[in-house]
Write an enzyme that holds these catalytic residues in place. Structure first.
Site: not given
Ligand code: NAD
Length: 416
Positions: A104, A215, A219
């Site tokens: 990382k 979402y 999500g």
């Molecule tokens: P994203 O930015 O596409 O979506 C995040 C969502 O969470 C958005 O709807 C945002 O409005 C909402 N959000 C942010 N802060 C919030 C809060 N305090 N309360 C409620 N909702 C909130 O991100 P993503 O890619 O969907 O990732 C979501 C999570 O999954 C993160 O923690 C990320 O680290 C983890 N993750 C993502 C991946 C990936 O491939 N995208 C892989 C591993 C882990």
């Protein structure tokens, strides 16, 4: 992440190592990164002045293969974050059966304050000045502040330095730059497959209700797939607000609404709730898919779900986990639930190495096969040792790393 994220990772390492009786030398080797680099990237800014950015890269452990994973560009990037995340990636790759070690890194910068030319120079500089790089050493992927465009610049810079194509040296590239199908949907799709397996094993019916916090990329994909399987979506939230309807929310209509309004807030026919109220609504399955530490001591006692699928990284604090466990709530950990993107990144690398590119269905079915196996291995360790899924996932990962280190002669077998 609260507190020092690297110290939190070490605490988890020691707890899991004790449960799994992991070789003491293996644990010592995992207590620090194999290599870590701190370097600078000079960038000539648009107004003519020279800005010097701080960059970090950690090759935490490469016992299972060359290191891979994200480059984060955020104003508060530091070495402790890179170390903690590099260690987590080491575990996640081992859980997911991915032949790669954990890496990382990142750059201390705010992308929103850079012009496109400045950002491109910064990203190209990261690759230029990264001390060790290339297909068999370190495969940088995307993270916060990086995306398909930055990964294409990284690839282009590396290939210009090397003088030959290296599509397997950079991950999360767009299709046009030798990327893979299903890249965007990998984590949500993987989370769906794990949820399907867990609910089958626990006897939770296909029509069980669920709520999703966050979402976005993860999500929304997971929610749409769960609805296709017959589950009932009863609540959703994002950073702007939340909605609840215990009769069920039409996921297709919600998708169209979010595409237009960029939020779930205000979706017709639902009760408005706050993002934190979402965690406490009546439902069978809860998917925290937003940010870390949202389930804590203060709300763990009020959560009504029987099953928590950790789609986000670290959504449950250790204190909350104890409360939930005492109430019989089952938590399936982040390192398993959200390892779908790490798996598909490994497929991206395989495709680049073999110069043959798979169709979407092939990527999807290979993801299903790999993540279901990862779940089954974790469930088997949970049963064998009588421990939680989280402890089992970590023990399963540490056992794989232990075997690799012993056979390579990095550690010596000794009475445990
Ligand atoms: P994203 O930015 O596409 O979506 C995040 C969502 O969470 C958005 O709807 C945002 O409005 C909402 N959000 C942010 N802060 C919030 C809060 N305090 N309360 C409620 N909702 C909130 O991100 P993503 O890619 O969907 O990732 C979501 C999570 O999954 C993160 O923690 C990320 O680290 C983890 N993750 C993502 C991946 C990936 O491939 N995208 C892989 C591993 C882990």
């Amino acid at each position: 992440m609260s507190g020092n994220p690297f110290e939190t990772s070490l605490k988890t390492l020691h707890e899991a190592a004790a449960i799994g009786q992991i070789n003491a030398e293996v644990v010592r080797l995992l207590e620090q990164p194999k290599r870590q680099f701190e370097f600078t990237i000079p960038v000539r800014m648009d107004d003519g002045h020279l800005e010097i950015f701080q960059a970090f890269r950690v090759h935490y452990c490469d016992a299972l293969g060359q290191v891979k994973n994200g480059v984060r560009v955020v104003p508060d990037m530091d070495m402790d974050t890179a170390k903690a995340l590099g260690f987590w990636m080491t575990i996640k790759h081992a859980v997911g059966g991915i032949p790669a070690g954990g890496g990382k890194g990142g750059i201390k910068a705010d992308p929103s304050k850079l012009s496109r030319r400045e950002y491109e120079a910064l990203i190209r500089g990261f690759i230029r000045y990264l001390p060790m790089k290339g297909t068999w050493v370190d495969v940088p992927g995307a993270d916060i502040g990086t995306h398909g465009q930055t990964q294409s610049w990284m690839l282009d810079e590396l290939e210009a330095i090397q003088g030959f194509h290296s599509p397997a040296a950079i991950n999360d590239k767009p299709i046009e730059a030798n990327g893979t199908e299903l890249s965007r949907e990998a984590t949500g799709t993987g989370a769906f497959f794990v949820t399907r397996e867990v609910t089958r094993d626990l006897g939770i019916p296909d029509a069980a209700s669920f709520a999703v916090q966050g979402y976005g990329n993860v999500g929304r994909v997971a929610a749409e797939l769960l609805c296709q399987r017959g589950h009932k979506l009863v609540a959703v939230s994002d950073i702007f607000g939340g909605i609840e309807n215990q009769d069920g929310i039409d996921v297709n209509a919600l998708g169209a609404y979010v595409d237009e309004h960029k939020t779930v807030k205000g979706f017709p026919g639902c009760r408005d709730i706050t993002p934190s109220e979402l965690l406490e609504v009546p439902c069978d399955i809860l998917l925290p898919a937003a940010v870390q530490s949202v389930i804590h001591e203060g709300n763990a006692g009020k959560i009504q779900a029987k099953l928590i699928m950790e789609c986000a990284n670290g959504p449950t604090t250790p204190e909350a986990e104890k409360i939930l466990e005492s109430r019989g709530v089952i938590i399936v950990p982040d390192v398993l639930v959200n390892c779908g993107s790490a798996i598909v990144c490994s497929f991206e690398r395989t495709q680049g190495l073999t110069d043959s590119y798979w169709d979407r269905e092939t990527v999807r079915s290979r993801l299903e096969e790999r993540i279901v196996k990862a779940y089954q291995q974790t469930a088997a360790v949970a049963k064998e040792l009588g421990v939680s899924y989280r402890d089992a996932a970590w023990v399963n990962a540490l056992r794989k790393i232990e075997k690799a280190m012993l056979v390579r002669g990095w550690a010596w077998d000794q009475p445990k």
